[in-house]
Design a protein around this motif. Structure first.
Motif, PDB file in Angstrom:
ATOM      1  N   VAL A 144      -3.292  -2.622   0.166  1.00  0.00           N
ATOM      2  CA  VAL A 144      -2.642  -1.642  -0.695  1.00  0.00           C
ATOM      3  C   VAL A 144      -2.966  -2.007  -2.145  1.00  0.00           C
ATOM      4  CG1 VAL A 144      -0.480  -0.561  -1.407  1.00  0.00           C
ATOM      5  CG2 VAL A 144      -0.769  -1.317   0.962  1.00  0.00           C
ATOM      6  N   SER A 145      -3.801  -1.194  -2.795  1.00  0.00           N
ATOM      7  CA  SER A 145      -4.125  -1.433  -4.198  1.00  0.00           C
ATOM      8  C   SER A 145      -3.046  -0.801  -5.072  1.00  0.00           C
ATOM      9  CB  SER A 145      -5.498  -0.861  -4.546  1.00  0.00           C
ATOM     10  OG  SER A 145      -5.526   0.543  -4.353  1.00  0.00           O
ATOM     11  N   TYR A 146      -2.751  -1.453  -6.199  1.00  0.00           N
ATOM     12  CA  TYR A 146      -1.728  -0.898  -7.090  1.00  0.00           C
ATOM     13  C   TYR A 146      -2.065  -1.206  -8.536  1.00  0.00           C
ATOM     14  CZ  TYR A 146       0.538  -5.484  -7.811  1.00  0.00           C
ATOM     15  OH  TYR A 146       0.814  -6.790  -8.161  1.00  0.00           O
ATOM     16  N   CYS A 147      -1.466  -0.410  -9.422  1.00  0.00           N
ATOM     17  CA  CYS A 147      -1.626  -0.589 -10.867  1.00  0.00           C
ATOM     18  C   CYS A 147      -0.373  -0.028 -11.532  1.00  0.00           C
ATOM     19  CB  CYS A 147      -2.896   0.085 -11.364  1.00  0.00           C
ATOM     20  SG  CYS A 147      -2.947   1.872 -11.056  1.00  0.00           S
ATOM     21  N   THR A 148      -0.441   0.230 -12.821  1.00  0.00           N
ATOM     22  CA  THR A 148       0.740   0.681 -13.546  1.00  0.00           C
ATOM     23  C   THR A 148       1.193   2.068 -13.109  1.00  0.00           C
ATOM     24  OG1 THR A 148       0.010  -0.596 -15.471  1.00  0.00           O
ATOM     25  CG2 THR A 148       1.723   1.068 -15.841  1.00  0.00           C
TER      26      THR A 148
ATOM     27  N   VAL B 226     -13.356   2.557  -3.648  1.00  0.00           N
ATOM     28  CA  VAL B 226     -14.359   1.504  -3.514  1.00  0.00           C
ATOM     29  C   VAL B 226     -14.044   0.632  -2.306  1.00  0.00           C
ATOM     30  CG1 VAL B 226     -15.453  -0.460  -4.664  1.00  0.00           C
ATOM     31  CG2 VAL B 226     -14.791   1.547  -5.994  1.00  0.00           C
ATOM     32  N   LEU B 227     -12.765   0.339  -2.084  1.00  0.00           N
ATOM     33  CA  LEU B 227     -12.365  -0.438  -0.913  1.00  0.00           C
ATOM     34  C   LEU B 227     -12.755   0.279   0.377  1.00  0.00           C
ATOM     35  CD1 LEU B 227      -8.832  -1.471  -2.191  1.00  0.00           C
ATOM     36  CD2 LEU B 227     -10.676  -3.076  -1.689  1.00  0.00           C
ATOM     37  N   GLU B 228     -12.497   1.586   0.422  1.00  0.00           N
ATOM     38  CA  GLU B 228     -12.870   2.373   1.599  1.00  0.00           C
ATOM     39  C   GLU B 228     -14.385   2.354   1.813  1.00  0.00           C
ATOM     40  OE1 GLU B 228      -9.935   5.841   2.958  1.00  0.00           O
ATOM     41  OE2 GLU B 228     -11.125   6.334   1.189  1.00  0.00           O
ATOM     42  N   ALA B 229     -15.135   2.478   0.718  1.00  0.00           N
ATOM     43  CA  ALA B 229     -16.591   2.482   0.824  1.00  0.00           C
ATOM     44  C   ALA B 229     -17.120   1.163   1.385  1.00  0.00           C
ATOM     45  CB  ALA B 229     -17.215   2.758  -0.539  1.00  0.00           C
ATOM     46  N   GLU B 230     -16.343   0.099   1.233  1.00  0.00           N
ATOM     47  CA  GLU B 230     -16.719  -1.208   1.771  1.00  0.00           C
ATOM     48  C   GLU B 230     -16.241  -1.386   3.211  1.00  0.00           C
ATOM     49  OE1 GLU B 230     -18.528  -3.744   0.562  1.00  0.00           O
ATOM     50  OE2 GLU B 230     -19.094  -2.473  -1.136  1.00  0.00           O
ATOM     51  N   GLY B 231     -15.692  -0.319   3.796  1.00  0.00           N
ATOM     52  CA  GLY B 231     -15.270  -0.375   5.190  1.00  0.00           C
ATOM     53  C   GLY B 231     -13.919  -1.022   5.420  1.00  0.00           C
ATOM     54  N   LEU B 232     -13.122  -1.161   4.386  1.00  0.00           N
ATOM     55  CA  LEU B 232     -11.811  -1.783   4.501  1.00  0.00           C
ATOM     56  C   LEU B 232     -10.729  -0.735   4.755  1.00  0.00           C
ATOM     57  CD1 LEU B 232     -12.246  -4.213   1.494  1.00  0.00           C
ATOM     58  CD2 LEU B 232     -12.207  -4.876   3.907  1.00  0.00           C
ATOM     59  N   THR B 233      -9.639  -1.151   5.376  1.00  0.00           N
ATOM     60  CA  THR B 233      -8.475  -0.282   5.554  1.00  0.00           C
ATOM     61  C   THR B 233      -7.683  -0.319   4.260  1.00  0.00           C
ATOM     62  OG1 THR B 233      -8.386  -0.750   7.921  1.00  0.00           O
ATOM     63  CG2 THR B 233      -6.411   0.169   6.910  1.00  0.00           C
TER      64      THR B 233
END
Length: 254
Positions: free
Chosen positions: A183-187, A198-205
């Motif tokens: 789960v990526s997060y920011c402000t 980008v995470l999805e493009a790397e094959g990650l959930t």
């Protein structure tokens, strides 16, 4: 709970814009007419804004913007302050509304990465796994100095100096995320939305925290989060009740 006369809003929207210069001039003129202050960034990929002023003026500006169908989906996050936290008004055309230096990453031209509601994240963190029983890891996509002000408990922090460092950091740490729910997060959501692509493009959930930390505070009150949330205005940091973090007793507020 309102605690001051100044309404502060922040929001972004990835949407394709071909008339950036004309849009800049129109939005600047209206904000100036309403005596609003803050920053509005416009690019071919969308809009990102932070504005403050009396509630009637802020709402009038947003309502006018929403009459353009491209911006109908804007959903500003709100907080209140006793004084104006911005010194001036800036409306700028940029190459990206959040800089990653990856021209192929265009959220305005691709399906949105899965967005996780704040309440669901709070539940996952409370139960210790996602709904499929997978380990959940939180990935902070903010700059290191922001993380130092406050972050989710146990979140991954790659000590980014700027957001455009994210792809390189991911390349170095990708294998550590494999097999986990990230789960990526920011402000406010804009950085973690690009990061999730980008995470999805790397094959990650991968998920993005919908609305970022500020929406998480608003919807849940901030469980599993320690410290404040750094904001880029004179308030500096907001507590989970969306009020400026008070200086420590005996400390220097300046």
């Amino acid at each position: 709970m309102q605690t001051g006369p100044i309404l502060n809003i922040s929001c972004y929207l990835f949407v394709s814009l071909a008339d950036t210069a004309a849009l800049r001039d129109r939005l600047h003129a209206h904000a100036e007419h309403l005596s609003l202050k803050g920053t509005v960034l416009i690019a071919e990929e969308g809009i990102n804004l932070f504005l403050a002023g009396p509630a009637e003026a802020v709402n009038a500006w947003v309502d006018a913007l929403r009459t353009d169908n491209r911006f109908a989906a804007l959903t500003p996050k709100e907080s209140w302050s006793a004084t104006q936290p911005f010194q001036r008004l800036k409306v700028k055309v940029k190459r990206e509304i959040i800089r990653m230096n990856r021209p192929t990453v265009r959220p305005d031209q691709a399906p949105r990465a899965p967005a996780l509601p704040p309440a669901t994240l709070a539940r996952w963190l409370g139960q210790g796994h996602d709904d499929d029983g997978r380990e959940v890891v939180l990935l902070d996509t903010r700059n290191g100095f922001e993380v130092d002000v406050g972050a989710f408990d146990g979140a991954i922090d790659w000590r980014l100096h700027k957001f455009s460092d994210f792809p390189e950091a991911l390349a170095a740490h990708r294998d550590e995320l494999a097999g986990k729910t990230v789960v990526s997060y920011c402000t406010g959501g804009i950085r973690c939305e690009k990061a999730a692509m980008v995470l999805e493009a790397e094959g990650l959930t991968a998920w993005q925290l919908d609305g970022g930390i500020l929406k998480y505070f608003e919807d849940t009150g901030g469980p599993h989060y320690h410290g404040g949330c750094f904001v880029f205005d004179e308030r500096e940091s907001l507590a989970p009740d969306l009020q400026p973090v008070a200086p420590a007793p005996g400390g220097d507020a300046g």
